[in-house]
Enzyme design. Structure first.
Site, short mmCIF file in Angstrom:
data_model
loop_
_atom_site.label_atom_id
_atom_site.label_comp_id
_atom_site.label_asym_id
_atom_site.label_seq_id
_atom_site.Cartn_x
_atom_site.Cartn_y
_atom_site.Cartn_z
N ARG A 99 -6.90 39.63 -9.50
CA ARG A 99 -6.37 39.87 -8.16
C ARG A 99 -5.37 38.81 -7.70
O ARG A 99 -4.85 38.88 -6.59
CB ARG A 99 -7.53 39.98 -7.16
N LYS A 103 -15.86 23.53 -4.70
CA LYS A 103 -15.61 24.62 -5.64
C LYS A 103 -14.24 24.50 -6.33
O LYS A 103 -13.74 25.46 -6.91
CB LYS A 103 -15.72 25.96 -4.92
N GLU A 151 -20.25 30.49 -6.37
CA GLU A 151 -20.86 29.41 -5.62
C GLU A 151 -20.69 28.12 -6.41
O GLU A 151 -20.30 28.12 -7.59
CB GLU A 151 -22.35 29.71 -5.38
N ARG A 208 -23.12 35.85 9.02
CA ARG A 208 -23.53 36.07 7.64
C ARG A 208 -24.92 36.68 7.58
O ARG A 208 -25.79 36.36 8.40
CB ARG A 208 -23.56 34.74 6.86
#
Length: 302
Positions: free
Chosen positions: A128, A62, A3, A280
């Site tokens: 990843r 971000k 976040e 969500r």
């Protein structure tokens, strides 16, 4: 994915340990982690990065931005498993909690190694391979399509009119869906949406059209307050985001509704409920946040 408060924690670490250092060379172990807008990849890295001094560490939502003294900037996103790790006189790192935070680097997760002329290193690790760092002219940073579309962040009251203008365009959208939209309010994730809505006593499913300007202003202020507290506490993610010493963000210990399903509301004592809004998982107090969207109200019987 981290976040905003976790990304801000990384930015502050880079500002303290990387700004002022000069990049001697760049070694890229995974080319897809370092996309560039040039046909001559080696020349791009050599002329735009090597030899440049880091002069500032910024953040937009971000996205991390390291400005260089040659009018170029390194722009990057950690995505799900990214890490930034500094090795030198002081060792520091933040990101996904695998052994690479403390291991001898580079290792098999290292994608980029920025070597500084004082012998220290900044490693970008990413298990990843979803994260990325690229280099662009500094004046072009704000024109990167993703960044150009971002709405204001909630930290500056002077930006409220822009937030109000953007959210008003989504009058038939739930207020939670609207503030999760990065083009409306940048940096607000699921945790901070739930916490901000609880603070302002707004039901997450209430339509934007049914929220007054004063309530929107209070929501904008609340988003800034909960994220500022989270930044001060080192972030919120308690399962997959730690610093190099293994310290976890502690904000969730102070959260009022997020992951508190069935526990008493700290304001009225009613058990917190969990539902789904905007696709969500959503936590709210059914007593403090009673207001529902007009479309959900039963018509008056005559």
């Amino acid at each position: 994915m981290p976040e905003l408060p976790e990304v801000e924690t990384v930015r502050r670490g880079l500002e303290r340990l990387v700004v002022g250092r000069r990049i001697d060379r760049v070694e890229v172990f995974e080319p897809k982690s370092f996309p560039v807008d040039s046909d001559t990849w080696v020349e791009t890295v050599g002329t735009r990065v090597a030899g440049a001094q880091v002069v500032a560490a910024r953040r937009r939502a971000k996205v991390l931005i390291l400005d260089l003294d040659n009018d170029h900037s390194l722009v990057g996103h950690l995505k799900m498993t990214g890490q930034m790790v500094v090795r030198g006189q002081e060792n520091w790192g933040a990101g996904h909690p695998d052994d690479s935070l403390l291991a001898r680097l580079p290792d098999r997760s290292t994608r980029i190694d920025f070597a500084f002329d004082d012998g220290s290193h900044l490693f970008f690790n990413d298990q990843r391979k979803f994260g990325w760092i690229t280099v662009v002219p500094t004046p072009a940073v704000e024109q990167i399509p993703f960044i150009a579309r971002l709405g204001p962040e909630p930290f500056d009251p002077a930006d409220f009119p822009e937030f109000h203008r953007r959210i008003a365009r989504r009058s038939r959208t739930s207020v939670k869906a609207a503030i999760l939209n990065q083009e409306v309010l940048a940096g607000v994730g699921n945790i901070y949406a739930d916490e901000s809505l609880w603070t302002t006593r707004l039901h997450p499913a209430q339509l934007v059209a049914d929220v007054s300007t004063d309530q929107l202003r209070a929501l904008y202020t609340a988003a800034a307050e909960v994220m500022t507290l989270s930044i001060d506490l080192g972030g919120s993610t308690d399962r997959n985001y730690v610093d190099a010493e293994g310290n976890k963000g502690s904000y969730l210990g102070f959260a009022h509704v997020f992951r508190r399903e069935g526990q008493p509301c700290s304001r009225c004592g009613t058990p917190i409920r969990k539902t789904k809004v905007a696709g969500r998982g959503t936590h709210f107090c059914p007593t403090c946040q009673q207001t529902m969207p007009a479309t959900a109200r039963r018509p008056t019987q005559h």
